[in-house]
Design a protein around this motif. Structure first.
Motif, PDB file in Angstrom:
ATOM      1  N   LYS A 168       0.810  -1.225   0.000  1.00 55.29           N
ATOM      2  CA  LYS A 168       0.000   0.000   0.000  1.00 55.29           C
ATOM      3  C   LYS A 168       0.844   1.276   0.000  1.00 55.29           C
ATOM      4  O   LYS A 168       0.531   2.243  -0.709  1.00 55.29           O
ATOM      5  CB  LYS A 168      -0.939   0.002   1.209  1.00 55.29           C
ATOM      6  N   PHE A 169       1.909   1.282   0.778  1.00 51.54           N
ATOM      7  CA  PHE A 169       2.669   2.531   0.967  1.00 51.54           C
ATOM      8  C   PHE A 169       4.032   2.543   0.271  1.00 51.54           C
ATOM      9  O   PHE A 169       4.690   3.584   0.231  1.00 51.54           O
ATOM     10  CB  PHE A 169       2.863   2.797   2.466  1.00 51.54           C
ATOM     11  N   GLY A 170       4.447   1.430  -0.263  1.00 57.01           N
ATOM     12  CA  GLY A 170       5.711   1.401  -0.979  1.00 57.01           C
ATOM     13  C   GLY A 170       6.840   0.802  -0.154  1.00 57.01           C
ATOM     14  O   GLY A 170       6.797   0.764   1.080  1.00 57.01           O
ATOM     15  N   HIS A 171       7.851   0.337  -0.852  1.00 58.72           N
ATOM     16  CA  HIS A 171       8.935  -0.385  -0.188  1.00 58.72           C
ATOM     17  C   HIS A 171       9.847   0.514   0.635  1.00 58.72           C
ATOM     18  O   HIS A 171      10.421   0.071   1.632  1.00 58.72           O
ATOM     19  CB  HIS A 171       9.744  -1.149  -1.232  1.00 58.72           C
ATOM     20  N   GLN A 172       9.991   1.759   0.243  1.00 56.74           N
ATOM     21  CA  GLN A 172      10.807   2.671   1.055  1.00 56.74           C
ATOM     22  C   GLN A 172      10.167   2.891   2.417  1.00 56.74           C
ATOM     23  O   GLN A 172      10.854   2.929   3.445  1.00 56.74           O
ATOM     24  CB  GLN A 172      10.988   4.009   0.333  1.00 56.74           C
ATOM     25  N   GLU A 173       8.842   3.044   2.425  1.00 57.07           N
ATOM     26  CA  GLU A 173       8.138   3.192   3.695  1.00 57.07           C
ATOM     27  C   GLU A 173       8.241   1.903   4.506  1.00 57.07           C
ATOM     28  O   GLU A 173       8.339   1.934   5.737  1.00 57.07           O
ATOM     29  CB  GLU A 173       6.666   3.542   3.448  1.00 57.07           C
ATOM     30  N   GLY A 174       8.231   0.763   3.800  1.00 58.43           N
ATOM     31  CA  GLY A 174       8.405  -0.509   4.492  1.00 58.43           C
ATOM     32  C   GLY A 174       9.773  -0.618   5.136  1.00 58.43           C
ATOM     33  O   GLY A 174       9.903  -1.105   6.270  1.00 58.43           O
ATOM     34  N   ASP A 175      10.789  -0.155   4.430  1.00 59.01           N
ATOM     35  CA  ASP A 175      12.137  -0.156   4.994  1.00 59.01           C
ATOM     36  C   ASP A 175      12.212   0.718   6.241  1.00 59.01           C
ATOM     37  O   ASP A 175      12.894   0.384   7.223  1.00 59.01           O
ATOM     38  CB  ASP A 175      13.143   0.347   3.957  1.00 59.01           C
ATOM     39  N   TYR A 176      11.516   1.844   6.203  1.00 58.77           N
ATOM     40  CA  TYR A 176      11.525   2.741   7.354  1.00 58.77           C
ATOM     41  C   TYR A 176      10.903   2.054   8.571  1.00 58.77           C
ATOM     42  O   TYR A 176      11.396   2.190   9.702  1.00 58.77           O
ATOM     43  CB  TYR A 176      10.772   4.032   7.041  1.00 58.77           C
ATOM     44  N   VAL A 177       9.836   1.307   8.348  1.00 61.49           N
ATOM     45  CA  VAL A 177       9.186   0.577   9.445  1.00 61.49           C
ATOM     46  C   VAL A 177      10.147  -0.452  10.030  1.00 61.49           C
ATOM     47  O   VAL A 177      10.257  -0.602  11.256  1.00 61.49           O
ATOM     48  CB  VAL A 177       7.882  -0.096   8.967  1.00 61.49           C
ATOM     49  N   LEU A 178      10.849  -1.179   9.168  1.00 59.05           N
ATOM     50  CA  LEU A 178      11.822  -2.165   9.638  1.00 59.05           C
ATOM     51  C   LEU A 178      12.891  -1.490  10.511  1.00 59.05           C
ATOM     52  O   LEU A 178      13.270  -2.008  11.569  1.00 59.05           O
ATOM     53  CB  LEU A 178      12.486  -2.861   8.450  1.00 59.05           C
ATOM     54  N   GLN A 179      13.365  -0.336  10.056  1.00 55.90           N
ATOM     55  CA  GLN A 179      14.386   0.384  10.816  1.00 55.90           C
ATOM     56  C   GLN A 179      13.834   0.898  12.146  1.00 55.90           C
ATOM     57  O   GLN A 179      14.519   0.853  13.170  1.00 55.90           O
ATOM     58  CB  GLN A 179      14.921   1.546   9.976  1.00 55.90           C
ATOM     59  N   LYS A 180      12.597   1.358  12.121  1.00 59.77           N
ATOM     60  CA  LYS A 180      11.980   1.892  13.335  1.00 59.77           C
ATOM     61  C   LYS A 180      11.768   0.795  14.369  1.00 59.77           C
ATOM     62  O   LYS A 180      12.073   0.980  15.559  1.00 59.77           O
ATOM     63  CB  LYS A 180      10.635   2.547  12.974  1.00 59.77           C
ATOM     64  N   VAL A 181      11.250  -0.351  13.925  1.00 56.31           N
ATOM     65  CA  VAL A 181      11.050  -1.471  14.845  1.00 56.31           C
ATOM     66  C   VAL A 181      12.391  -1.942  15.401  1.00 56.31           C
ATOM     67  O   VAL A 181      12.525  -2.210  16.600  1.00 56.31           O
ATOM     68  CB  VAL A 181      10.318  -2.632  14.133  1.00 56.31           C
ATOM     69  N   ALA A 182      13.396  -2.025  14.542  1.00 61.87           N
ATOM     70  CA  ALA A 182      14.735  -2.432  14.985  1.00 61.87           C
ATOM     71  C   ALA A 182      15.284  -1.452  16.015  1.00 61.87           C
ATOM     72  O   ALA A 182      15.956  -1.853  16.979  1.00 61.87           O
ATOM     73  CB  ALA A 182      15.681  -2.522  13.794  1.00 61.87           C
ATOM     74  N   GLN A 183      14.998  -0.169  15.826  1.00 60.75           N
ATOM     75  CA  GLN A 183      15.453   0.857  16.767  1.00 60.75           C
ATOM     76  C   GLN A 183      14.827   0.648  18.135  1.00 60.75           C
ATOM     77  O   GLN A 183      15.513   0.735  19.166  1.00 60.75           O
ATOM     78  CB  GLN A 183      15.095   2.237  16.222  1.00 60.75           C
ATOM     79  N   VAL A 184      13.543   0.357  18.157  1.00 62.09           N
ATOM     80  CA  VAL A 184      12.859   0.121  19.437  1.00 62.09           C
ATOM     81  C   VAL A 184      13.422  -1.126  20.114  1.00 62.09           C
ATOM     82  O   VAL A 184      13.651  -1.141  21.326  1.00 62.09           O
ATOM     83  CB  VAL A 184      11.334  -0.022  19.224  1.00 62.09           C
ATOM     84  N   ILE A 185      13.642  -2.183  19.332  1.00 57.64           N
ATOM     85  CA  ILE A 185      14.199  -3.420  19.885  1.00 57.64           C
ATOM     86  C   ILE A 185      15.565  -3.151  20.499  1.00 57.64           C
ATOM     87  O   ILE A 185      15.873  -3.618  21.608  1.00 57.64           O
ATOM     88  CB  ILE A 185      14.302  -4.504  18.795  1.00 57.64           C
TER      89      ILE A 185
END
Length: 309
Positions: A168-185
């Protein structure tokens, strides 16, 4: 008498030959010095912070110093004995420049080795450890547990509906989510914990605690991801992001590394099947969902490469 004269002539001839060779070597060294000077001048404008170029510069300077010392040696022998002190200075500079040049060369190679090692153990997108490093670390840790008796729990987390987010939002936005979740972890992991990107949108934590403590850690992590990866907390996130988590403890669930991963992964899929955005610590079905997924070894991908839910 005649034999003695012949021998003396032979010795004199060898002496002259050796002197000629020595002189040739000295002049050849001067030529090498001039060539080294040429390369040094060429290297100077592009050195910057390039340590490898810096090393070659100092090695070139060492060659220059060596060549000049040889040239001065010739002049000293021929007509200018007063240049003897300069000869000693050139020899000293040769040693110093050689030492500095080889130091920079060693430093460069050492940094390259560290860089390659870092790349082989660290995921480029999230900066977490890789799947391969996780597997190796877990096997070693479990092996040590059999002798030291410490606790260990594997936490397996998966981002809910990540494929739909990507589509829905594109792969760049998906990459940002991966980075954000990794940051929280990374922020929530304790000092002794090891966080890794297992593959795609899956993450793992190796915790040095028992099942009950790990359950609390997993719930806190789930809560923090839901809070910090929401639209309200981060305007760049397009839709609230949640994770489903499963855990498995050494002794409580299994005593082998691969079975711990399999059980934690299966519990994660149970969490998804029960509504997502939760931690599942209960019993497993006889043939749990995701059993085959737990056995597969997926290499980390970017958001543009993902196709899993």
């Amino acid at each position: 008498m005649g034999t003695a004269l012949i021998n003396m002539a032979g010795v004199a001839g060898e002496s002259e030959l050796m002197e000629a060779i020595e002189t040739f070597v000295k002049f050849a060294s001067l030529v090498v010095a001039l060539v080294a000077l040429y390369f040094a001048v060429r290297i100077l404008p592009s050195i910057g912070k390039d340590v490898r170029r810096r090393s070659w510069l100092f090695l070139s300077l060492a060659a220059i110093a060596f060549g000049l010392s040889m040239a001065i040696s010739v002049l000293t022998d021929v007509a200018l004995p007063q240049l003897g002190e300069i000869y000693e200075v050139m020899e000293f500079l040769f040693v110093i420049f050689m030492a500095i040049g080889f130091y920079y060369l060693y430093t460069t190679e050492h940094r390259e080795t560290i860089k390659l090692k870092h790349q082989s153990t660290t995921d480029d997108l999230t900066s977490l450890f890789t799947h391969g490093f996780f597997q190796t670390y877990l096997v070693n840790k479990v092996s040590n547990l059999r002798s030291d008796g410490n606790e260990l729990t594997v936490l397996f987390a998966d981002i809910d509906d990540f494929k739909q987010y990507n589509d829905k939002f594109g792969h760049q936005e998906g990459d940002y989510v991966l980075q954000k979740v990794a940051q929280v972890i990374t922020q929530e992991a304790r000092g002794e914990d090891l966080a890794s990107r297992y593959g795609g949108e899956e993450f793992t934590l190796i915790l040095g605690c028992d099942f009950e403590t790990a359950s609390a850690v997993a719930e806190r992590l789930r809560t923090m991801i839901a809070e910090r990866c929401s639209i309200l907390a981060d305007p760049q996130i397009k839709r609230d992001v949640t994770v489903s988590i499963g855990i498995a403890s050494y002794g409580h669930d299994a005593t082998e590394a691969d079975k711990l991963v399999k059980i934690a992964d299966s519990r994660m899929y149970m969490a998804k099947s029960r509504g997502k955005n939760q931690v599942y610590t209960g019993e497993l079905l006889p043939d749990p969902i995701g059993d085959s997924a737990a056995n597969s070894k997926v290499e980390p991908q970017t958001g543009a490469e993902l196709g899993t839910a």
